[in-house]
Design an enzyme around this catalytic site. Sequence first.
Site, mmCIF file in Angstrom:
data_model
loop_
_atom_site.group_PDB
_atom_site.id
_atom_site.type_symbol
_atom_site.label_atom_id
_atom_site.label_comp_id
_atom_site.label_asym_id
_atom_site.label_seq_id
_atom_site.Cartn_x
_atom_site.Cartn_y
_atom_site.Cartn_z
ATOM 1 N N HIS A 114 31.561 -7.136 35.557
ATOM 2 C CA HIS A 114 30.803 -6.357 36.795
ATOM 3 C C HIS A 114 31.636 -5.120 36.691
ATOM 4 O O HIS A 114 30.918 -4.356 37.851
ATOM 5 C CB HIS A 114 30.538 -7.263 37.840
ATOM 6 C CG HIS A 114 31.895 -7.622 38.487
ATOM 7 N ND1 HIS A 114 32.739 -8.429 37.996
ATOM 8 C CD2 HIS A 114 32.509 -7.448 39.790
ATOM 9 C CE1 HIS A 114 33.903 -8.803 38.691
ATOM 10 N NE2 HIS A 114 33.556 -7.897 39.800
ATOM 11 N N CYS A 115 32.734 -4.980 36.593
ATOM 12 C CA CYS A 115 33.682 -3.712 36.843
ATOM 13 C C CYS A 115 33.975 -2.702 35.797
ATOM 14 O O CYS A 115 33.568 -1.580 36.001
ATOM 15 C CB CYS A 115 34.809 -4.309 37.717
ATOM 16 S SG CYS A 115 34.338 -4.846 39.193
ATOM 17 N N ILE A 116 34.704 -3.004 34.785
ATOM 18 C CA ILE A 116 35.294 -2.088 33.988
ATOM 19 C C ILE A 116 34.319 -1.199 33.116
ATOM 20 O O ILE A 116 34.546 -0.230 33.069
ATOM 21 C CB ILE A 116 36.198 -3.055 33.040
ATOM 22 C CG1 ILE A 116 37.199 -3.887 33.715
ATOM 23 C CG2 ILE A 116 37.101 -1.748 32.167
ATOM 24 C CD1 ILE A 116 38.067 -2.983 34.700
#
Length: 349
Positions: free
Chosen positions: A272-274
């Site tokens: 969900h981030c990188i």
Amino acid sequence: MYYETMQEKINTKNGTVGVIGLGYVGLPLAIEFAEAGYNVIGFDIHAGKVNQLMQGDSYIIDITNQKLATVVQSAHFTPTTDFSKLSEVDAVCICVPTPLTKSQEPDMSYIIAAVTEIKRYMKPGMLITLESTTYPGTTEELIQAEIEALGYRVGEDFFLCFSPERVDPGNKTFQTKNTPKVLGGTTPNCCQLGEALYSKVIDHVYLVSSTKVAEMTKLLENTFRSINIAFINEMAMLCEALDMNIWEVVDAAATKPFGFMKFTPGPGIGGHCIPLDPMYLSWKAKGANFFSRFIELAQETNKKMPEQVIHKVSQALNSAYKSMRGSKVLVLGMAYKPDIDDVRESPAL
């Protein structure tokens, strides 16, 4: 007046905490507040998820059914789809998704929807904290400006902070409580109330000078990882071209006790981030006529890795006199990292 009242509600735990978005970020945070003794109302638009939570059935790997059932049965945690209950809330944490559009631009629709509901039901003295990862300036532009347009004064009639989530699903060592929390407030009063609230459930709260700095902190953390993952992925391809084992090289380099941080190659980036956060920073930078070549290059390199895997599979099949078409391929590890059930943005897909 509102500042002192809110401070007392936080310290005595008589205030009600609302959490909008009961996913990988929101649910663990809501449970922490509930376990600390606050009454927590969790808001989500998915009735199926809310019903599942009411039955003590957790869909988040870091929250056990027993832990969930305990706070639900004690009435310290109440999940709901009824946003009118925001009128009962003293402090609200926004933990909604911030995906990218097909054109790789920030999709703010979930934050906008949450703010729309808050505006409809908010009361004077409310403390609002945005936790969703986003570009620097979001808290001011999409929350502060909207609520001030109603006649509220930030730092006096309502209080506003940004505190980026740092959730690492499946991490047995660092979870919500013992992961340091960065927090920036719009005014000193906002910052002090935000710190007072989070320090009741987080071991260490680290204060920064503004919401923009807090927003930028999250993007720096994940852009750092994206760039270093891209670098080691490129080194893997280089070592293959030079007929060397990248794993042996990385293990040898990791023996150095200073000046080196171990990253390992893989089939791409997921989660969900990188894959998403660096593009928020890149998009915002372009608005200031600044173009980050590192971010774009890292994104390009990491997105090519699934193709590299396909190429290697094709070579392996060819060496056995088989074609890609018609072959049966077993894929082990569909999640974006080991030992979790989360396939968001997984390169395996």
